[in-house]
Design a protein around this motif. Structure first.
Motif, mmCIF file in Angstrom:
data_model
loop_
_atom_site.group_PDB
_atom_site.id
_atom_site.type_symbol
_atom_site.label_atom_id
_atom_site.label_comp_id
_atom_site.label_asym_id
_atom_site.label_seq_id
_atom_site.Cartn_x
_atom_site.Cartn_y
_atom_site.Cartn_z
ATOM 1 N N ARG A 2 -47.890 -23.198 -9.863
ATOM 2 C CA ARG A 2 -47.179 -24.342 -9.309
ATOM 3 C C ARG A 2 -46.090 -24.821 -10.267
ATOM 4 N NH1 ARG A 2 -52.028 -27.701 -10.839
ATOM 5 N NH2 ARG A 2 -52.887 -27.226 -8.808
ATOM 6 N N PRO A 3 -45.077 -25.521 -9.743
ATOM 7 C CA PRO A 3 -44.011 -26.039 -10.616
ATOM 8 C C PRO A 3 -44.546 -27.079 -11.594
ATOM 9 C CG PRO A 3 -43.349 -26.044 -8.300
ATOM 10 C CD PRO A 3 -44.806 -25.744 -8.324
ATOM 11 N N LEU A 4 -43.824 -27.275 -12.678
ATOM 12 C CA LEU A 4 -44.244 -28.249 -13.689
ATOM 13 C C LEU A 4 -44.196 -29.663 -13.132
ATOM 14 C CD1 LEU A 4 -44.991 -28.692 -16.700
ATOM 15 C CD2 LEU A 4 -42.556 -28.981 -17.133
ATOM 16 N N TYR A 279 -55.409 -36.146 4.170
ATOM 17 C CA TYR A 279 -55.388 -35.001 3.252
ATOM 18 C C TYR A 279 -55.444 -33.707 4.064
ATOM 19 C CZ TYR A 279 -56.434 -38.334 -0.469
ATOM 20 O OH TYR A 279 -56.389 -39.385 -1.348
ATOM 21 N N PRO A 280 -54.297 -33.074 4.279
ATOM 22 C CA PRO A 280 -54.312 -31.812 5.031
ATOM 23 C C PRO A 280 -55.062 -30.735 4.260
ATOM 24 C CG PRO A 280 -52.159 -32.168 4.011
ATOM 25 C CD PRO A 280 -52.953 -33.435 3.806
ATOM 26 N N PRO A 281 -55.649 -29.765 4.959
ATOM 27 C CA PRO A 281 -56.386 -28.705 4.270
ATOM 28 C C PRO A 281 -55.479 -27.909 3.346
ATOM 29 C CG PRO A 281 -56.060 -28.173 6.596
ATOM 30 C CD PRO A 281 -55.639 -29.589 6.421
ATOM 31 N N PHE A 282 -56.027 -27.529 2.215
ATOM 32 C CA PHE A 282 -55.245 -26.791 1.219
ATOM 33 C C PHE A 282 -54.998 -25.359 1.693
ATOM 34 C CE2 PHE A 282 -55.453 -23.885 -2.506
ATOM 35 C CZ PHE A 282 -54.225 -24.210 -3.075
ATOM 36 N N GLN A 283 -53.744 -24.924 1.615
ATOM 37 C CA GLN A 283 -53.385 -23.558 1.967
ATOM 38 C C GLN A 283 -53.111 -22.764 0.695
ATOM 39 O OE1 GLN A 283 -50.077 -23.697 4.681
ATOM 40 N NE2 GLN A 283 -51.370 -24.181 6.440
ATOM 41 N N LYS A 284 -53.884 -21.734 0.491
ATOM 42 C CA LYS A 284 -53.720 -20.911 -0.702
ATOM 43 C C LYS A 284 -52.399 -20.154 -0.636
ATOM 44 C CE LYS A 284 -56.215 -17.543 -3.523
ATOM 45 N NZ LYS A 284 -57.407 -16.668 -3.608
ATOM 46 N N PRO A 285 -51.624 -20.158 -1.727
ATOM 47 C CA PRO A 285 -50.343 -19.432 -1.718
ATOM 48 C C PRO A 285 -50.541 -17.960 -1.408
ATOM 49 C CG PRO A 285 -50.534 -20.832 -3.669
ATOM 50 C CD PRO A 285 -51.872 -20.831 -3.008
ATOM 51 N N VAL A 286 -49.633 -17.402 -0.625
ATOM 52 C CA VAL A 286 -49.721 -15.993 -0.245
ATOM 53 C C VAL A 286 -49.174 -15.137 -1.381
ATOM 54 C CG1 VAL A 286 -49.009 -14.256 1.439
ATOM 55 C CG2 VAL A 286 -49.473 -16.603 2.179
#
Length: 887
Positions: A2-4, A279-286
C-alpha cells in the motif's frame, strides 16, 4: 504494497535466543541460529496487507542475534486517547469493530496477535485502528526463539497465564505448550475496551505476581466486568455504559475459552449492526499473474480535475511503503544508527561485557544480567527528511511517466542532465543512486502493471538495467509468464514422497547457504516444495544435482510467491537448458560442450590452441557452468547482474558468457599448464561481472546465428524480439526459432561435430551477412570495413564459373598438397589484411574447408567459420557472380 500516505516508517529491535556453539543437528551440520529462523518466518508477514494492520516492510539481522524490524507506524495510539478523556460508547464500538476486523483477517492467515496492548493499537490521521506488532508471535515461533514472553501481563488471557513461561532449553518442560488461539486476543481486546470506557489502566500499580493471581481468581466470579470495575473504583462509570457495550465487554471477558467467542463470531454480533454497514468488505489486491482482472475496480472520478495534482503535492507519499524504505536506505538510512541515537541500542566497551572474573583464592565476581539484552518494545520513527531532501529536484512528472515508445524513460527535471549522465556509470553505482532508482522503479512499476500489453517496453527498458526492487517481476515478464500461475502450482502434488526426495534433502543445505534467507528453515521448506513441484510436473525429466542452484535465484526473488518461482524456473529451463535434465543427457551435454569449444576457437584461437595442447577441455570445468547457468560458481548478487542480461539473449548467449569468463582469466591460463589450470578452476578467482556482461554482449553480436546451432536445442517456437540494440538485431534472434529452408544449416552427428575446430554457418547466414555489409555504416565496424570476408578455396577455374560477390580466392591446392600437408601458410598472403573480420571458408567439400579453417585457427586467426554444405548450397539461389570476360 500500500502507499505510504500519512504513515511513517518505524523500527523496533529485539534479541533472539542464543544457541550453544558446540551442538549440531541430526544432519551433522551446526544448528540454524534462532535469528535466521525468525528472519525466514518474517517474510510471509510482508504479504499480509489489510487496512487494519500495519504493513511489515523489512527485517535485518545484526550482531549477537539482534534483529531489527521495520514496519508502518503512526505516532498516536489508544494510550494517548485514554489519557485525553474517557471514550464515548460510539468510539468504543468503532475501535472494537476495527480491531476485530484486523484480528479476523489475521486468523484467516493462521496468525494470532498475542501482544495486544494500548501501545500496539495505533490510530491513523483519521482515527482508524492500525494493529502493530501482530507478527511478533508468529515470527518467534510462538515465543520459543526468544528469551522474553510474547504479550503484556495485564492483557494476557487467563489460559495463557496458566501455562506459565516456556523456553525450549528449560529442562523442566518436556514439550512445548500448544500455541495460543484466536480467542486469547478477544480477552485482550476486552481489557482494552474496558480501559477505554473507564479512562484508566487496569492493574497498573500492582506487582506482576499479584496481577497474575488476580486475573486467575476472576474465574470464580460470575460478572468479571463488575469485579474489575469495583477493584479499580470505576463501577459507576461502567454502569452508565449502554447495555450493548456492557454486553460486548462481558463476551470479550469470558473466563473460559470454550465459551468465549472468536473475532469472527463477534464481528457478526448484533451489537455491530449499525456500524458494519459503514465498512465495506476488504478486497484483496489482485496479483500480477492471475486469472482476475487487475483493473476491474478502477473508476474515473466524477470531476476529471480531481486527477490533477497541486504543485505542493507530496508525491513520495503516493509510492509504496517498500519503495520508500528502499529509497531511504539508498539515501543513507542506517537502522542501527537510528536506534543508537535513541539509546535503544547501547554500545559498550569490550571490557565491560566480560561475564565475570576469578581471583587467586577462587572467589569470582560477575555482573548482573545486561539489561540491554532485554526487550524494549519502543518503536523509533525513521526520519524521511534526508530522503526528501535528496529527491527535492525530481519533477512531479517523473512520478507519472507516459508509457509511449517515443517517450524518454528519463523525464525532464532540474536534474535531468545528472540522470542522463548516471546511465553511463557502472551498474553498481546506478543501483545505489537514490534519484536514478526512483525514476527506474516508477517506470518499471507502471510497465509491469501494464504487462503483457507493454511487454516490448519492458524488454526495451531492461536493456538499460533492471531496478533490484522489481527484479523478480521483471524477470517473470522477460520469461513471458502469464495466466493463473497459482492455480497451476496448487494443482501439483508436492507432498507425496518420491524417490528424489532424499537427494533434494541432501542438496538444499549446501545450496547458497551463505544467504540468510535461503539458509532459514522456511527457505528450506520452500526450496523443497518448488523443486519437488518441478520434478513431479516434468515426468520426462529427472532431478540432476544443480537444479537446486538454478532454483535459488528465482526463490530468493519470489520468496513469498512459490508459484511465480516455479513458473519462472519452468520457463527458464527449456529456453536455456532444453533436455539437460533427461535421464541420459550425455549426448546433449557433449554437443553443448563441443559447440562451446568451437566458440572459444572462434573468438580466441590463441587461448583455444593452448587449452587443447595441455588437454584442458571444457568437460573438466564447464559442465557446472552450463548445467546451472553459472549459479553454482557465482554468488547470488553476481548472478542477478549476469541474468539481467542473460534473459535478454537467446539460448546461445551462455556460450558468450563462458568465453568472456575465460578471457578474464586469459593471462593466467596461457601462463600455466594442466595442473595449474585445474587448481585455478577448483577455486575460481574473482570475476568482474559487469566486464563479463559487457564482453559477452560484444561476443554475442560478433557471433553469426547459425554458428551456435544445436540439434538438441529447443524446437522452433514464436518468441519475442530479444536484442541489445538495433546494431545487434541480426545476432539476437535465436537460430532455432527460425523456419527451416533449403539454405538452413544441417544437423551433424556428434563425432563429425567434434572433428571440426571451427563452427559452421548456414548459407542464409552468409547471404544475410553479405547484405548487411552493404546496408550502411551502422553494419560496419569502427574502421568502416565490412565485418565479413568470404574465402573461396576452390581452384581458379571453379571460382571463375561463379562465386560470392566480394569473396577472395585462395585455392586449397596452393596451401595443402594432395596428402593434406601444409605447403604454404595462407596467413602470410592476402588473408593477413582480413584479421578481425568474420572469415567464412567456402569449398566444394566441407572436409577441405574444415582443414583450411583449422590451420587458420592454428596461426591465431579469430572468427573463422565454415559454410555448411559448401558452394553447392548457394548455386540454386542465383546469387553467385560470374566475372565478365576481359577484352
Amino acid at each position: 504494497m500500500r502507499p505510504l500516505k500519512d504513515a511513517q516508517l518505524g523500527a523496533f529491535t529485539f534479541f533472539a535466543s542464543a544457541l550453544p556453539h558446540d551442538v549440531c543437528g541430526s544432519n551433522g551440520l551446526p544448528l540454524t541460529p534462532n535469528s535466521i529462523k525468525i528472519l525466514g518466518r518474517f517474510q510471509i508477514l510482508k504479504t499480509i496487507t489489510h487496512p487494519r494492520l500495519c504493513q511489515y516492510v523489512d527485517i535485518s539481522r545484526g550482531k549477537h542475534e539482534r534483529l531489527i524490524v521495520v514496519a508502518e507506524h503512526y505516532a498516536r495510539n489508544l494510550g494517548d486517547f485514554r489519557q485525553e478523556q474517557r471514550a464515548s460508547p460510539e468510539k468504543v464500538l468503532q475501535v472494537a469493530y476495527e480491531v476485530l476486523e484486523g484480528l479476523e483477517f489475521m486468523n484467516k492467515h493462521g496468525l494470532v496477535h498475542r501482544a495486544l496492548s494500548v501501545h500496539n493499537v495505533l490510530l491513523d490521521c483519521k482515527g482508524h485502528v492500525k494493529l502493530a506488532k501482530f507478527g511478533l508471535y508468529h515470527m518467534t515461533n510462538h515465543g520459543a526463539d526468544v528469551d522474553f514472553p510474547i504479550g503484556y501481563p495485564s492483557y494476557l488471557a487467563p489460559e495463557v497465564i496458566a501455562l506459565g513461561s516456556f523456553h525450549p532449553s528449560d529442562p523442566s518442560h518436556d514439550e512445548a505448550p500448544l500455541p495460543s488461539g484466536p480467542k486469547t486476543d478477544v480477552w485482550s481486546l476486552g481489557i482494552l475496551l474496558f480501559e477505554l470506557c473507564a479512562g484508566r489502566r487496569l492493574l497498573q500499580n500492582i506487582e506482576i505476581s499479584e496481577k497474575l493471581k488476580f486475573i486467575l481468581t476472576l474465574g470464580c466470579m460470575d460478572d468479571i466486568v463488575t469485579v474489575l470495575a469495583e477493584e479499580h473504583g470505576c463501577l459507576e462509570t461502567i454502569k452508565e455504559l449502554p447495555e450493548n457495550v456492557l454486553e460486548l465487554l462481558r463476551k470479550c471477558l469470558t473466563f473460559l475459552p470454550s465459551k468465549r467467542p472468536t473475532p469472527a463470531d463477534l464481528l457478526g454480533d448484533l451489537v455491530f449492526n449499525d456500524i458494519s454497514c459503514h465498512y465495506p468488505p476488504f478486497q484483496k489486491p489482485v496479483k500480477l499473474f492471475s486469472s482476475s482482472l487487475r483493473c476491474a475496480h478502477l473508476e474515473l472520478p466524477d470531476d476529471i480535475n480531481d486527477l490533477c495534482k497541486d504543485d505542493d503535492e507530496d508525491y513520495l507519499s503516493e509510492r509504496g511503503i517498500d519503495e520508500v524504505y528502499h529509497l531511504w536506505c539508498l539515501a543513507g538510512g542506517d537502522l542501527e544508527k537510528e536506534l543508537t541515537n535513541k539509546e535503544i541500542i547501547q554500545s559498550k566497551s569490550p571490557i565491560c561485557t566480560l561475564p565475570n572474573f576469578v581471583l587467586e583464592d577462587g572467589e569470582s565476581f560477575g555482573q548482573c544480567r545486561d539489561r540491554s539484552f532485554l526487550l524494549d518494545d519502543t518503536t523509533v520513527t525513521l526520519s524521511l527528511c534526508q530522503l526528501r531532501n535528496r529527491l527535492k529536484d525530481v519533477a512531479g512528472e517523473a512520478y507519472y511517466p507516459l508509457l509511449e515508445d517515443e517517450q524518454s524513460s528519463l523525464p525532464q527535471s532540474n536534474s535531468s542532465n545528472e540522470l542522463s549522465a548516471t546511465v553511463t556509470l557502472p551498474l553498481i553505482i546506478r543501483e545505489r543512486d537514490t534519484e536514478y532508482q526512483l525514476i527506474r522503479i516508477i517506470l518499471f512499476d507502471r510497465l509491469l502493471k501494464a504487462y503483457p500489453y507493454k511487454k516490448n517496453l519492458v524488454w526495451k527498458e531492461a536493456r538499460v538495467d533492471i531496478p533490484p526492487l522489481v527484479r523478480g517481476l521483471a524477470w517473470a515478464a522477460l520469461l513471458g509468464i502469464e495466466g493463473d500461475i497459482q492455480a497451476k502450482y496448487d494443482s501439483i502434488d508436492k507432498d507425496t514422497p518420491i524417490p528424489t526426495d532424499r537427494q533434494i534433502e541432501v542438496d538444499i543445505p549446501r545450496c547458497h547457504q551463505y544467504d540468510e534467507l535461503l539458509s532459514s528453515p522456511e527457505g528450506h521448506i520452500k526450496f523443497r516444495r518448488v523443486l519437488k513441484a518441478w520434478v513431479v510436473s516434468h515426468l520426462d525429466l529427472v532431478y540432476w544435482q544443480g537444479l537446486d542452484s538454478l532454483c535459488a535465484p528465482f526463490l530468493y526473488l519470489n520468496f513469498n510467491n512459490e508459484a511465480l518461482a516455479y513458473a519462472c524456473m519452468s520457463a527458464f529451463i527449456p529456453k536455456y537448458l532444453y533436455n539437460f535434465f533427461l535421464k541420459d543427457n550425455s549426448h546433449v551435454i557433449q554437443e553443448y560442450l563441443t559447440v562451446f569449444s568451437q566458440m572459444i576457437a572462434f573468438h580466441d584461437p590463441e587461448l583455444s590452441n593452448h587449452l587443447n595442447e595441455i588437454g584442458f577441455i571444457p568437460d573438466l570445468y564447464a559442465i557446472p557452468w552450463f548445467l546451472t547457468m553459472f549459479t553454482h560458481v557465482f554468488p547470488l548478487h553476481k548472478i542477478f547482474h549476469l541474468w539481467d542480461t542473460l534473459l535478454l539473449g537467446n539460448s546461445s548467449f551462455p556460450f558468450c558468457i563462458g568465453v568472456a569468463i575465460l578471457q578474464q582469466l586469459r593471462d593466467r591460463l596461457l601462463a600455466n599448464g594442466f595442473n595449474e589450470c585445474i587448481l585455478l578452476f577448483s577455486d575460481l578467482p574473482e570475476i568482474d561481472i559487469e566486464r563479463c556482461v559487457r564482453e559477452s554482449i560484444n561476443l554475442f553480436c560478433w557471433t553469426p546465428k547459425s554458428a551456435t546451432y544445436r540439434q538438441h536445442a529447443q524446437p522452433p517456437k514464436v518468441s519475442a524480439d530479444s536484442g541489445f540494440g538495433r546494431t545487434a538485431t541480426y545476432f539476437s534472434s535465436d537460430y532455432q526459432d527460425m523456419p527451416r529452408t533449403d539454405l538452413s544449416r544441417e544437423p551433424l552427428v556428434l563425432c563429425d561435430l567434434k572433428a571440426e575446430v571451427s563452427p559452421r554457418i548456414s548459407a542464409e547466414d552468409l547471404i544475410d551477412l553479405c547484405e548487411l555489409s552493404l546496408t550502411g555504416p551502422s553494419k560496419r565496424n569502427k574502421g568502416g570495413k565490412p565485418k565479413i570476408v568470404a574465402v573461396d578455396i576452390r581452384n581458379v577455374e571453379d571460382f571463375s564459373r561463379g562465386h560470392v560477390s566480394g569473396s577472395i580466392n585462395v585455392p586449397f591446392s596452393s596451401v595443402f598438397n594432395s596428402d593434406g600437408e601444409l605447403v604454404q601458410c595462407p596467413a602470410s598472403g592476402a588473408l593477413q589484411n582480413y584479421r578481425g573480420r568474420v572469415i567464412v571458408i567456402i569449398s566444394h567439400a566441407v572436409k577441405s574447408a574444415a582443414m583450411f579453417a583449422a590451420h587458420l585457427v592454428k596461426v591465431n586467426f579469430s572468427r573463422v567459420c565454415i559454410l555448411d554444405g559448401g558452394i553447392s548450397k548457394l548455386k540454386p539461389t542465383g546469387l553467385l557472380t560470374v566475372p565478365s570476360p576481359q577484352i
